[in-house]
Design an enzyme around this catalytic site. Sequence first.
Site, PDB file in Angstrom:
ATOM      1  N   GLN A 170       0.828  -1.215   0.000  1.00 50.89           N
ATOM      2  CA  GLN A 170       0.000   0.000   0.000  1.00 50.89           C
ATOM      3  C   GLN A 170       0.860   1.262   0.000  1.00 50.89           C
ATOM      4  O   GLN A 170       0.560   2.228  -0.710  1.00 50.89           O
ATOM      5  CB  GLN A 170      -0.918   0.008   1.222  1.00 50.89           C
ATOM      6  CG  GLN A 170      -2.209  -0.754   1.053  1.00 50.89           C
ATOM      7  CD  GLN A 170      -3.161  -0.127   0.048  1.00 50.89           C
ATOM      8  OE1 GLN A 170      -3.097   1.069  -0.254  1.00 50.89           O
ATOM      9  NE2 GLN A 170      -4.049  -0.940  -0.485  1.00 50.89           N
ATOM     10  N   HIS A 212      -6.073   1.607   7.896  1.00 46.84           N
ATOM     11  CA  HIS A 212      -6.839   0.623   8.664  1.00 46.84           C
ATOM     12  C   HIS A 212      -6.821   1.119  10.100  1.00 46.84           C
ATOM     13  O   HIS A 212      -5.771   1.505  10.616  1.00 46.84           O
ATOM     14  CB  HIS A 212      -6.194  -0.759   8.550  1.00 46.84           C
ATOM     15  CG  HIS A 212      -6.905  -1.843   9.309  1.00 46.84           C
ATOM     16  ND1 HIS A 212      -8.284  -1.950   9.338  1.00 46.84           N
ATOM     17  CD2 HIS A 212      -6.432  -2.866  10.070  1.00 46.84           C
ATOM     18  CE1 HIS A 212      -8.623  -3.003  10.071  1.00 46.84           C
ATOM     19  NE2 HIS A 212      -7.519  -3.569  10.535  1.00 46.84           N
ATOM     20  N   GLU A 239     -12.485 -29.752  -7.486  1.00 39.08           N
ATOM     21  CA  GLU A 239     -13.871 -29.394  -7.206  1.00 39.08           C
ATOM     22  C   GLU A 239     -14.044 -28.457  -6.011  1.00 39.08           C
ATOM     23  O   GLU A 239     -14.973 -27.646  -6.004  1.00 39.08           O
ATOM     24  CB  GLU A 239     -14.701 -30.670  -6.964  1.00 39.08           C
ATOM     25  CG  GLU A 239     -14.829 -31.565  -8.176  1.00 39.08           C
ATOM     26  CD  GLU A 239     -15.404 -30.845  -9.390  1.00 39.08           C
ATOM     27  OE1 GLU A 239     -16.245 -29.930  -9.221  1.00 39.08           O
ATOM     28  OE2 GLU A 239     -15.005 -31.189 -10.522  1.00 39.08           O
ATOM     29  N   SER A 291     -24.678 -23.675 -14.430  1.00 40.75           N
ATOM     30  CA  SER A 291     -25.764 -24.527 -14.920  1.00 40.75           C
ATOM     31  C   SER A 291     -26.959 -24.473 -13.977  1.00 40.75           C
ATOM     32  O   SER A 291     -26.844 -24.098 -12.801  1.00 40.75           O
ATOM     33  CB  SER A 291     -25.276 -25.973 -15.028  1.00 40.75           C
ATOM     34  OG  SER A 291     -25.054 -26.511 -13.728  1.00 40.75           O
TER      35      SER A 291
END
Length: 330
Positions: free
Chosen positions: A28, A108, A227, A252
């Site tokens: 950063q 942060h 998978e 699908s």
Amino acid sequence: MAKVYYDSDANLEVLKGKTIAIIGFGNQGGAQAQNLKDSGLKVIIAEVEGTPNWKNAQEAGFEVMAASEAAKIGDIVQVLIPDELQAKVYKESIKKHMKKGKTLMFSHGFNIHFKAIKPNKDIDVIMVAPKGPGTMVRQTYADGAGVPCLIAIYQDASGQAKETALAYAKGIGGTRAGVFETTFKEEVETDLFGEQTVLCGGCTALVKAGFETLVEAGYQPEMAYFECCHELKLIVDLIYKQGLIGMRKAVSNTAEYGDLTVGPKIIDEKVKKRMKKALDRIQSGAFAREWLKENKDGCKNFNALRDKDKNHAIEKVGAELRGMMHWLKK
């Protein structure tokens, strides 16, 4: 809906004539510093002499020095070193130089919110947090765009803290995409919750659990890896670009039906209750105290957990399969 700030809402002139000290030239720090410099602002860098980041900052054309010297010179001091190092560096090198009229910055809010750093009341304390890694912050700026940012004001001693935050966000390209105002509390607690329960902790635990379930049921580890781990990128990329509904339209009908009917049985109300407990620990400061103590004690438990996961079967199988994927090496 939250108000969104753009280029027209920010004025870079607020930062003209001021010196911005970036503490840390890492992912950063390097990106923000270069973007600010390209925006015509004066930037100096604090790094540890002799380190690769010191050399990188010099090669990028910056004046590089110790943190104490940079904090003394800087009108705006942006602290971009790891959370666990910030309090020590602030106490030893920065605090004594944070005089009235200066601005202390973060990307942060961990150390401010959990009071590991307690700034003087006569300085501005702000946050500008790009919602993307440094590489993306730099690349999008170079392309003429930007990464959305959050801004937050913890202390407004000058009465101009918000103007400074917006100007800084503009300097790194954030106002090109949009800037959202939040608080240190909200940014820190939601960030830690997301990391622990979904993005890092939840995701990796889910991947390993799926892999182990298939292998224990007798399936080949390679099939389980494909998978439960490899194909995750496909789904995440679809969600990233199109949201949950867009992802479901792209897969699908079989996959979508399984998503809608089985997913809620895996990530159920019991999981949400455990997520709530994780959030409670974040909100109470218990996690922050644990993490800071872990570092103080030499990170023994942290390193042991790291080593344990390095030896998980999914890492061995994954390394072998990724070695066959020539496109990953580009």
